[in-house]
Design a protein around this motif. Sequence first.
Motif, PDB file in Angstrom:
ATOM      1  N   ALA A  17       4.062  69.541 -25.882  1.00 44.19           N
ATOM      2  CA  ALA A  17       4.586  70.755 -26.514  1.00 44.19           C
ATOM      3  C   ALA A  17       5.964  70.946 -25.902  1.00 44.19           C
ATOM      4  O   ALA A  17       6.140  71.686 -24.927  1.00 44.19           O
ATOM      5  CB  ALA A  17       3.689  71.951 -26.239  1.00 44.19           C
ATOM      6  N   MET A  18       6.923  70.258 -26.461  1.00 46.22           N
ATOM      7  CA  MET A  18       8.253  70.199 -25.864  1.00 46.22           C
ATOM      8  C   MET A  18       9.268  70.934 -26.732  1.00 46.22           C
ATOM      9  O   MET A  18       9.199  70.877 -27.962  1.00 46.22           O
ATOM     10  CB  MET A  18       8.685  68.745 -25.691  1.00 46.22           C
ATOM     11  N   GLY A  19      10.222  71.595 -26.084  1.00 53.27           N
ATOM     12  CA  GLY A  19      11.273  72.283 -26.809  1.00 53.27           C
ATOM     13  C   GLY A  19      10.707  73.256 -27.816  1.00 53.27           C
ATOM     14  O   GLY A  19       9.950  74.171 -27.483  1.00 53.27           O
ATOM     15  N   GLY A  20      11.048  73.037 -29.090  1.00 53.04           N
ATOM     16  CA  GLY A  20      10.545  73.911 -30.137  1.00 53.04           C
ATOM     17  C   GLY A  20       9.030  73.906 -30.240  1.00 53.04           C
ATOM     18  O   GLY A  20       8.430  74.879 -30.696  1.00 53.04           O
ATOM     19  N   GLY A  21       8.387  72.814 -29.814  1.00 52.20           N
ATOM     20  CA  GLY A  21       6.930  72.794 -29.804  1.00 52.20           C
ATOM     21  C   GLY A  21       6.366  73.812 -28.839  1.00 52.20           C
ATOM     22  O   GLY A  21       5.382  74.512 -29.140  1.00 52.20           O
ATOM     23  N   PHE A  22       6.966  73.913 -27.657  1.00 50.56           N
ATOM     24  CA  PHE A  22       6.589  74.927 -26.683  1.00 50.56           C
ATOM     25  C   PHE A  22       6.853  76.314 -27.268  1.00 50.56           C
ATOM     26  O   PHE A  22       6.053  77.241 -27.121  1.00 50.56           O
ATOM     27  CB  PHE A  22       7.389  74.705 -25.396  1.00 50.56           C
ATOM     28  N   GLU A  23       7.970  76.453 -27.979  1.00 50.54           N
ATOM     29  CA  GLU A  23       8.309  77.753 -28.557  1.00 50.54           C
ATOM     30  C   GLU A  23       7.338  78.163 -29.659  1.00 50.54           C
ATOM     31  O   GLU A  23       7.047  79.352 -29.819  1.00 50.54           O
ATOM     32  CB  GLU A  23       9.755  77.715 -29.067  1.00 50.54           C
ATOM     33  N   LEU A  24       6.816  77.199 -30.410  1.00 53.10           N
ATOM     34  CA  LEU A  24       5.774  77.520 -31.385  1.00 53.10           C
ATOM     35  C   LEU A  24       4.542  78.070 -30.673  1.00 53.10           C
ATOM     36  O   LEU A  24       3.931  79.039 -31.126  1.00 53.10           O
ATOM     37  CB  LEU A  24       5.405  76.281 -32.205  1.00 53.10           C
ATOM     38  N   ALA A  25       4.174  77.443 -29.558  1.00 47.88           N
ATOM     39  CA  ALA A  25       3.021  77.934 -28.796  1.00 47.88           C
ATOM     40  C   ALA A  25       3.279  79.331 -28.239  1.00 47.88           C
ATOM     41  O   ALA A  25       2.389  80.189 -28.261  1.00 47.88           O
ATOM     42  CB  ALA A  25       2.695  76.954 -27.662  1.00 47.88           C
ATOM     43  N   LEU A  26       4.496  79.573 -27.747  1.00 47.70           N
ATOM     44  CA  LEU A  26       4.844  80.893 -27.212  1.00 47.70           C
ATOM     45  C   LEU A  26       4.806  81.970 -28.293  1.00 47.70           C
ATOM     46  O   LEU A  26       4.613  83.153 -27.988  1.00 47.70           O
ATOM     47  CB  LEU A  26       6.238  80.854 -26.580  1.00 47.70           C
ATOM     48  N   ALA A  27       4.991  81.573 -29.549  1.00 45.92           N
ATOM     49  CA  ALA A  27       4.949  82.543 -30.648  1.00 45.92           C
ATOM     50  C   ALA A  27       3.522  82.906 -31.041  1.00 45.92           C
ATOM     51  O   ALA A  27       3.324  83.837 -31.825  1.00 45.92           O
ATOM     52  CB  ALA A  27       5.694  81.981 -31.864  1.00 45.92           C
ATOM     53  N   CYS A  28       2.545  82.173 -30.518  1.00 40.80           N
ATOM     54  CA  CYS A  28       1.138  82.465 -30.801  1.00 40.80           C
ATOM     55  C   CYS A  28       0.624  83.541 -29.847  1.00 40.80           C
ATOM     56  O   CYS A  28       1.215  83.803 -28.799  1.00 40.80           O
ATOM     57  CB  CYS A  28       0.305  81.194 -30.671  1.00 40.80           C
ATOM     58  N   ASP A  29      -0.503  84.140 -30.195  1.00 40.11           N
ATOM     59  CA  ASP A  29      -1.076  85.209 -29.373  1.00 40.11           C
ATOM     60  C   ASP A  29      -1.864  84.673 -28.193  1.00 40.11           C
ATOM     61  O   ASP A  29      -1.916  85.307 -27.135  1.00 40.11           O
ATOM     62  CB  ASP A  29      -1.985  86.092 -30.239  1.00 40.11           C
ATOM     63  N   LEU A  30      -2.508  83.539 -28.374  1.00 43.02           N
ATOM     64  CA  LEU A  30      -3.299  82.909 -27.323  1.00 43.02           C
ATOM     65  C   LEU A  30      -2.964  81.427 -27.294  1.00 43.02           C
ATOM     66  O   LEU A  30      -2.574  80.851 -28.319  1.00 43.02           O
ATOM     67  CB  LEU A  30      -4.802  83.087 -27.570  1.00 43.02           C
TER      68      LEU A  30
END
Length: 255
Positions: A103-116
């Motif tokens: 989960a790198m770069g924008g992938g990490f940011e997609l995860a951060l945009a989730c609630d859990l």
Amino acid sequence: MSTTEVRVERIGSTLLITLDRPQARNAVNAAVATGLAAALDELESDPALRAGVLTGAEGTFSAGMDLKAALRGESPEIPGRGFGGLTETELTKPLIAAVEGFAMGGGFELALACDLIVAAEDARFGLPEVKRGLVAAGGGVIRLPQRIPHHLAMELLLTGEPVTGRRAGELGLANRVTASGETAAVALQLAEQLALNAPLALAAVKTIVRAAHGVPEPTAFAAQREHLTQLMASADVREGMTAFAERRAPQWTGA
């Protein structure tokens, strides 16, 4: 609505959304952003769906922005909705990231945009944008310092070095840490647990949390009172109280 790059599957009241570009480590190009935005619209618009799970195909969550596509002029953003059609979208329903592999770069940011976040212990979370002359503009530099202590966030942002899923759990970034290959199953179990609760109440929690961030407490309480007034007038509140009194499971209608 499944596309070539983003698959959706209904599992009970949960929408399982899978980024499906394994040949590119599920990197986000224009097609992925469009497909993910459509999947999120399906989640939001269907009252039978109570929560979503976001994952990636073949053992990788997402390597982030597709740099080759970006060099060709493709945008991984949807206007008004942010990177991948998610990072600036205000969903009313819970969304859970199930992170395997990178989960790198924008992938990490997609995860951060989730609630859990459910993370495999050997997953890799990182924001390497500074190594490429960029900044993590899809929410990384904004959200990460809100989720973990300042100096730890700055270390990840300034060095660009990744951490494992196990370390993400230690930092409080991940709600659950699992063995490799088990994140989707655990995330779906969490989604089932959330679905037992009143949908209007879940939406209100998300709205109040967003409204309370970074504002004085009196302002936050004023915003909460406004939402609470609407919630207390709902049929679901009466159903919740009645079901408790009658010692039965509530039957939510979302009204």
